[in-house]
Design an enzyme around this catalytic site. Sequence first.
Site, PDB file in Angstrom:
ATOM      1  N   ASP A  24       0.843  -1.134  -0.026  1.00 39.84           N
ATOM      2  CA  ASP A  24       0.029  -0.035   0.109  1.00 39.84           C
ATOM      3  C   ASP A  24       0.896   1.389  -0.016  1.00 39.84           C
ATOM      4  O   ASP A  24       0.666   2.253   0.764  1.00 39.84           O
ATOM      5  CB  ASP A  24      -1.117  -0.113   1.145  1.00 39.84           C
ATOM      6  CG  ASP A  24      -2.163   1.001   0.923  1.00 39.84           C
ATOM      7  OD1 ASP A  24      -2.612   1.158   0.032  1.00 39.84           O
ATOM      8  OD2 ASP A  24      -2.898   1.515   1.967  1.00 39.84           O
ATOM      9  N   LYS A  68       2.147   4.606  -1.005  1.00 43.22           N
ATOM     10  CA  LYS A  68       1.454   5.861  -1.586  1.00 43.22           C
ATOM     11  C   LYS A  68       1.853   7.072  -0.782  1.00 43.22           C
ATOM     12  O   LYS A  68       2.124   6.913   0.523  1.00 43.22           O
ATOM     13  CB  LYS A  68       0.020   5.929  -1.762  1.00 43.22           C
ATOM     14  CG  LYS A  68      -0.781   5.356  -0.443  1.00 43.22           C
ATOM     15  CD  LYS A  68      -2.125   5.248  -0.603  1.00 43.22           C
ATOM     16  CE  LYS A  68      -3.003   5.013   0.583  1.00 43.22           C
ATOM     17  NZ  LYS A  68      -4.348   4.493   0.485  1.00 43.22           N
ATOM     18  N   ASN A  71       0.673   7.225   3.048  1.00 42.48           N
ATOM     19  CA  ASN A  71       1.212   6.384   4.042  1.00 42.48           C
ATOM     20  C   ASN A  71       2.896   6.672   4.244  1.00 42.48           C
ATOM     21  O   ASN A  71       3.285   5.858   4.879  1.00 42.48           O
ATOM     22  CB  ASN A  71       1.152   4.638   3.421  1.00 42.48           C
ATOM     23  CG  ASN A  71      -0.476   4.603   3.804  1.00 42.48           C
ATOM     24  OD1 ASN A  71      -1.285   5.167   4.502  1.00 42.48           O
ATOM     25  ND2 ASN A  71      -0.624   3.343   3.282  1.00 42.48           N
ATOM     26  N   ASP A  94       1.206   2.681   8.447  1.00 42.63           N
ATOM     27  CA  ASP A  94      -0.089   1.856   7.974  1.00 42.63           C
ATOM     28  C   ASP A  94       0.293   0.613   7.408  1.00 42.63           C
ATOM     29  O   ASP A  94       0.311   0.411   6.264  1.00 42.63           O
ATOM     30  CB  ASP A  94      -0.786   2.939   7.088  1.00 42.63           C
ATOM     31  CG  ASP A  94      -2.372   2.199   7.138  1.00 42.63           C
ATOM     32  OD1 ASP A  94      -2.500   1.031   7.552  1.00 42.63           O
ATOM     33  OD2 ASP A  94      -3.374   3.080   7.000  1.00 42.63           O
ATOM     34  N   THR A 116      -4.275   0.663  -3.167  1.00 42.33           N
ATOM     35  CA  THR A 116      -5.134   1.684  -3.629  1.00 42.33           C
ATOM     36  C   THR A 116      -5.074   1.637  -5.331  1.00 42.33           C
ATOM     37  O   THR A 116      -4.121   1.415  -5.734  1.00 42.33           O
ATOM     38  CB  THR A 116      -4.343   3.010  -3.090  1.00 42.33           C
ATOM     39  OG1 THR A 116      -4.321   2.786  -1.543  1.00 42.33           O
ATOM     40  CG2 THR A 116      -5.061   4.231  -3.452  1.00 42.33           C
TER      41      THR A 116
END
Length: 411
Positions: A224, A226, A229, A242, A259
């Site tokens: 994840d 991005k 985060n 996260d 995502t």
Amino acid sequence: MYVDPQRNNEVRKLNLPNMQKVEVPITEEHTDKMDIDQNLQEHNQESAENSVSSRDSQQQNNNNSSNNSSSTTINKQPPAVSTKLLILGKKTSGKYNLTDFQILRTLGTGSFGRVHLIRSNHNGRFYALKVLKKQTIVKLKQVEHTNDERRMLSVVSHPFIIRMWGTFQDSKQIFMVMDYIEGGEIFTLLRKSKRFPNPVAKFYAAEICLALEYLHSLNIIYRDLKPENILLDKNGHVKLTDFGFAKFVPDVTYTLCGTPDYIAPEVVSTKPYNKSVDWWSFGILIYEMLAGHTPFYDSNTLKTYEKILNAPLKFPSFFHEDAKDILTKLINRDLTKRLGNLQDGSQDVKNHPWFSEVIWDKVLARYIETPYEPPIHQGQGDTSQYERYPEEEIDYGIQCEDAYGFLFKEF
């Protein structure tokens, strides 16, 4: 500003945590032991767990808040295997309880709960408290991801990854005590800046590259990556946060999660995948830092997926040639050619000409001057880099019937 070859400081060495691995033969008499989350399998045996984080709903969410997720179901057969490696992690429960802290204010909210700024009653230091509602976790079929997050954070130790200090629970919620990172999200800084200059994007990319390299060395896929985060500490260095989608994967996995803008094509097409998905996301991240937007964005999520699978990769005219080259090799649908997934793994990424001036030992030791230092008052619980959220009445610490406690035994 980016590299200071004149400073000849000794590089700090990292102590890698001991990973507990258990090899369990999968036979009929041992089926109840084949997965740490057997209770979850019984609870959700009618469907495979698949989650996609909604980026639009996260644009106002905080660093440590859980992924805003919607669940879909994909019918597929798991691969035939003879053994399964499990990661047990370290014990994190029992060290803290609510009476150890003062809850000060909300830092962020998510689908499962919220994140609070807290202060220790013992040492006066500030921490972040991630609170997740058990009922919501179960309803959205995120039990396995939640337990995985605890396990992953219990074993990782790296300069560019957030630290978890301990966990506890009551009848309705589970709690994770983490570092409070004052500088806020890179997402916020990127939106204010529109896009980063090449050296700035390279600085952040170098630190994130080392974090991914470390996770992959432990057979952990992050899944994840991005800007939302990635946090900035008080000095401007990154902290990956996260771990709700992180997973111990020594070979391959099938779960659809992430995502939309950042999901690799092999995940979109529900094929088995490995650590290479993080290098695809790493390329998307570099692109967004340089351009101010992701390469396959569309307001329609299904069209985003179509672009990920088929659209050509296009670059703005101001992109440096070395940047175009590394992005072409990272955002590559052919796994046999994707940078990071080749014979030398992360070393191929670090050796690319775009990173030619980077002194990796100094990056790891945090000896490189940061391009941006958050305007905060250090050590005072400064929350100026976080948005204000409405406070709500909380029932933390409540003791009543706990219908889901058996699913979160490790908390």
